[in-house]
Design a protein around this motif. Sequence first.
Motif, PDB file in Angstrom:
ATOM      1  N   PRO A  69      -4.519   7.300 -36.594  1.00 33.98           N
ATOM      2  CA  PRO A  69      -5.293   8.497 -36.874  1.00 33.98           C
ATOM      3  C   PRO A  69      -6.755   8.202 -37.199  1.00 33.98           C
ATOM      4  N   ALA A  70      -7.521   9.254 -37.341  1.00 37.41           N
ATOM      5  CA  ALA A  70      -8.957   9.115 -37.546  1.00 37.41           C
ATOM      6  C   ALA A  70      -9.277   8.832 -39.000  1.00 37.41           C
ATOM      7  N   LEU A  71     -10.436   8.217 -39.200  1.00 32.13           N
ATOM      8  CA  LEU A  71     -11.021   8.191 -40.527  1.00 32.13           C
ATOM      9  C   LEU A  71     -12.252   9.084 -40.451  1.00 32.13           C
ATOM     10  N   VAL A  72     -12.296  10.050 -41.326  1.00 31.57           N
ATOM     11  CA  VAL A  72     -13.347  11.057 -41.221  1.00 31.57           C
ATOM     12  C   VAL A  72     -14.358  10.838 -42.345  1.00 31.57           C
ATOM     13  N   LEU A  73     -15.614  10.726 -41.967  1.00 32.90           N
ATOM     14  CA  LEU A  73     -16.688  10.631 -42.955  1.00 32.90           C
ATOM     15  C   LEU A  73     -17.527  11.881 -42.858  1.00 32.90           C
ATOM     16  N   LYS A  74     -17.969  12.347 -44.017  1.00 38.95           N
ATOM     17  CA  LYS A  74     -18.862  13.492 -44.016  1.00 38.95           C
ATOM     18  C   LYS A  74     -20.026  13.189 -44.917  1.00 38.95           C
ATOM     19  N   ARG A  89      -1.336   7.298 -25.966  1.00 42.82           N
ATOM     20  CA  ARG A  89      -0.610   6.207 -26.577  1.00 42.82           C
ATOM     21  C   ARG A  89      -1.108   5.936 -27.992  1.00 42.82           C
ATOM     22  N   ALA A  90      -2.408   5.995 -28.155  1.00 40.20           N
ATOM     23  CA  ALA A  90      -3.012   5.587 -29.428  1.00 40.20           C
ATOM     24  C   ALA A  90      -2.657   6.547 -30.556  1.00 40.20           C
ATOM     25  N   GLU A  91      -2.635   7.823 -30.224  1.00 37.91           N
ATOM     26  CA  GLU A  91      -2.269   8.809 -31.232  1.00 37.91           C
ATOM     27  C   GLU A  91      -1.536   9.919 -30.487  1.00 37.91           C
ATOM     28  N   PRO A  92      -0.240   9.672 -30.170  1.00 31.36           N
ATOM     29  CA  PRO A  92       0.447  10.578 -29.244  1.00 31.36           C
ATOM     30  C   PRO A  92       0.454  12.017 -29.739  1.00 31.36           C
ATOM     31  N   TYR A  93       0.101  12.924 -28.856  1.00 34.52           N
ATOM     32  CA  TYR A  93       0.140  14.340 -29.167  1.00 34.52           C
ATOM     33  C   TYR A  93       1.189  14.975 -28.273  1.00 34.52           C
ATOM     34  N   SER A  94       1.449  16.248 -28.499  1.00 33.92           N
ATOM     35  CA  SER A  94       2.479  16.943 -27.728  1.00 33.92           C
ATOM     36  C   SER A  94       3.750  16.079 -27.704  1.00 33.92           C
ATOM     37  N   ILE A  95       4.296  15.768 -26.527  1.00 37.67           N
ATOM     38  CA  ILE A  95       5.531  14.982 -26.513  1.00 37.67           C
ATOM     39  C   ILE A  95       5.331  13.703 -25.724  1.00 37.67           C
ATOM     40  N   TYR A  96       4.120  13.166 -25.745  1.00 43.14           N
ATOM     41  CA  TYR A  96       3.844  11.979 -24.931  1.00 43.14           C
ATOM     42  C   TYR A  96       4.573  10.738 -25.413  1.00 43.14           C
ATOM     43  N   ASP A  97       5.050  10.774 -26.677  1.00 42.59           N
ATOM     44  CA  ASP A  97       5.774   9.601 -27.155  1.00 42.59           C
ATOM     45  C   ASP A  97       7.137   9.458 -26.481  1.00 42.59           C
ATOM     46  N   ARG A  98       7.558  10.466 -25.711  1.00 44.26           N
ATOM     47  CA  ARG A  98       8.886  10.392 -25.099  1.00 44.26           C
ATOM     48  C   ARG A  98       8.871   9.807 -23.703  1.00 44.26           C
ATOM     49  N   ARG A 125      -7.447  16.310 -30.395  1.00 46.75           N
ATOM     50  CA  ARG A 125      -8.013  15.571 -29.264  1.00 46.75           C
ATOM     51  C   ARG A 125      -6.930  15.267 -28.250  1.00 46.75           C
ATOM     52  N   VAL A 126      -7.329  15.287 -27.016  1.00 47.69           N
ATOM     53  CA  VAL A 126      -6.414  14.987 -25.931  1.00 47.69           C
ATOM     54  C   VAL A 126      -7.089  14.016 -24.978  1.00 47.69           C
ATOM     55  N   GLU A 127      -6.274  13.311 -24.234  1.00 52.19           N
ATOM     56  CA  GLU A 127      -6.804  12.422 -23.207  1.00 52.19           C
ATOM     57  C   GLU A 127      -7.034  13.250 -21.959  1.00 52.19           C
TER      58      GLU A 127
END
Lengths: 208, 580
Positions: free
Chosen positions: B83-88, B445-454, B516-518
């Motif tokens: 996941p991201a590290l967010v700086l503000k 792969r890096a941060e799977p969204y939706s069902i890409y881990d399957r 975010r999406v690829e």
Amino acid sequence: MYGLGILRGLGVVFKHFVETYTDDIRWWGRRYYNSEALKVRQGPKGSGIFTVQYPEEKLEIPEEFRYIPFLLYEEKPDGTKEDRCTSCGICAKVCPPQCIWIERANDPKTGRPIPAPREFYIDIDICMNCGFCAEYCPFDAIKMDHDFEIASYDRTSAHIWNKEKLSKPVAYYASIRPTNYKREEEARAAEAAKKAAKKSAAAEKAAS
Amino acid sequence: MTVAPAPTTTEVKLDQAFPEAVKPDARKGYSGYLVSSDKLVEVATHLRDQAGYTYLSSATAVDYLEEGKLEMVYHFYRMSGGPALVLKTQAPRDNPVIPSLVSVFPGADFQEREAWDLYGIQFPGHPNLKRILMWEGFHGHPMRKDWKEAYYEEDHKPFDLRWPGGQVYRSEQKNPFGHNVSYPQGFTIEGWTPEGDTALYAGMGVVAEAGGQMKTDQIVVNLGPQHPSTHGVFRMVVTLDGETIVDLQPVMGYLHRNHEKIGERNTYIMNMPFTDRLDYISSMSNNLGYALAVEKLMNIKPPERAEYIRVMMVELTRICNHLWAIGFLLNDMGAFFTPALYAIEERELILDVFEAVAGSRMMCNYMRFGGVVRDLPAGVLEKLTELITDRLPRKIDELDGYLTHNEIIRSRCIGVGVLPAEQAIAYSMAGPVLRASGVPYDVRRAEPYSIYDRFDFNVAVRYNGDVYDRYLIRIDEMRESLRILQQVIHAMPGGAIQTGKPQYQVRVPAGEAYGRVENPKGELGYYVISTGKPNPYRYHIRAPSFINLTALGEMCKGHKVADVVVILGSIDIVLGETDR
């Protein structure tokens, strides 16, 4: 060997070139201006020249295709037209580019607003054909059209469509979107039956 | 390539490393750290060198009008995934100064220029802080909450004049001039000369020096904005020594329409069709990114079938886009339209499917929060199965055989526009361009969204980082997409396609989300802030086409003019997304 890659590539081009002729021969004069052939040509099995001879030939429009909304009216047996629209304003509220203007109708006697539009405008230059109005209309009163050939000579006079221009009969809708129409009519019938059952149950209750 | 060492802890305790300067962002629904602006560069350097956050994905500004503050939001990622590290960091609105991160993360270059342009934040230390989307001499900073556009009507849609007002008019009838247009002091149209270009050329370092043995002058040449090779209205100002590129500056914004401002006027659902118009070649993936961001805020998940349909549409989009990209790369090389048309033919068949499902070939507007609009109509799945299992694999092989070994293509592409892995990461490159440089980073792969881990698929990667590898990687990715599609079709479940009832006015709890999406062109991110109202407070797009251009100048240096066209083609930009 240098140049082999180019030759191989030219082979692909040559194959495409030959295919245009073999496909012509396969259809023997029926390849063009023939809706059956057009379907095959433009489908996953198509080969040969891919282009369509528009406007003589036109691609088949799928049912869900959407272009510029229109308003539906019911034709009563006595010949009058009844708008399905109740001027609830959901389409105008959900419209992303805000291209819908609705004027509510008033009762001629009391002057109070009634659930019908007096006027309904869509600026078709602004419309982005997203289909939200049709999607969220609770009365199935506004639907997306299939007619995309709407070019005109003057945008200032011709491109704000009023209710008269927008209105089309329900029969037209049924002809362009048969499966959607069927599904919606079934839902309406079920809803009406439910209402009637409720009413009769209430009447029974009141009678007993 | 160098991958940052896998950190032992999953979470970096920044507030412990910098107890005075960093504190966690405690606002409700927010995450990440608030950094005081004087320590920002130090903290960012620490993140890059010690914590392994080598990739600055997104840098954007938010205007908190009521608090009188402007805020910069940075999203950092590790190349090993996660996941991201967010700086503000915040600055007062009347004098917003935030140190530039370009020295640490060169990828911040364009994004900081955008923040200066649209929000008026000063970045001391930025080498070239000029406007990027608006023109030099434009008055005001349009994304600020108190800035109003020329046809301004109300702060938020829906506008009352539509309903119950019902007073129809054309925008130009309202005579906008004089109302919401503000000019700099003393401005007259007759006396105005465009200053931007002079300043731009001055920065291009034209020196009349003899280069090498032949006596040549350096000249500045404009490629574009009207030029067939720029894929739209895009301009490259190049300094030439003979025919060799000495310096190159991309100039953009010709298609700028302040998409983000429109997005903040819109309600949540209204933004969906607007996202179609960003990268108009791949509207389905744009839809998905936005839907994911808002679903994160709403904390809902679409049903199984909707997830499968979404993945199917997005992967089809990837094939569409790569076919288009390869076809037009060949156009850029001078193979006029034969390869492009072969590729576009296959794309048309996929667009037919989109038209049947979504109702439109390119402006799909198909996804909704918590699902999709409608189920697949009858016959579509059969057609798709035929396409995916038979036609597309065959045609991709044909395209591969047609182009890959062609000696002319190889000599035009191999070794041209090389971008080493370290630079690709530093410049925040994304998508095929990053992976062609040997960085196996894919959001799926890096941060799977939706069902890409399957799904079983490989992250395509190539190692030379030149134009040829960027071409090859697109072929690889199309094959991987087909693999995913075959699995999707095989496993497509039945059931509902929407969580809950379709709503035209969704309730979005207050908070921030970064979805975010690829995308086919790279990482597409949506940064959305909700205040609980019907309209997003902030709606930002991390556009891959835009940020991938940051390294264009670097890639082109030392090459010939004709190569610039090919290098630009290999990045694969769409101006609708670049200019927003």
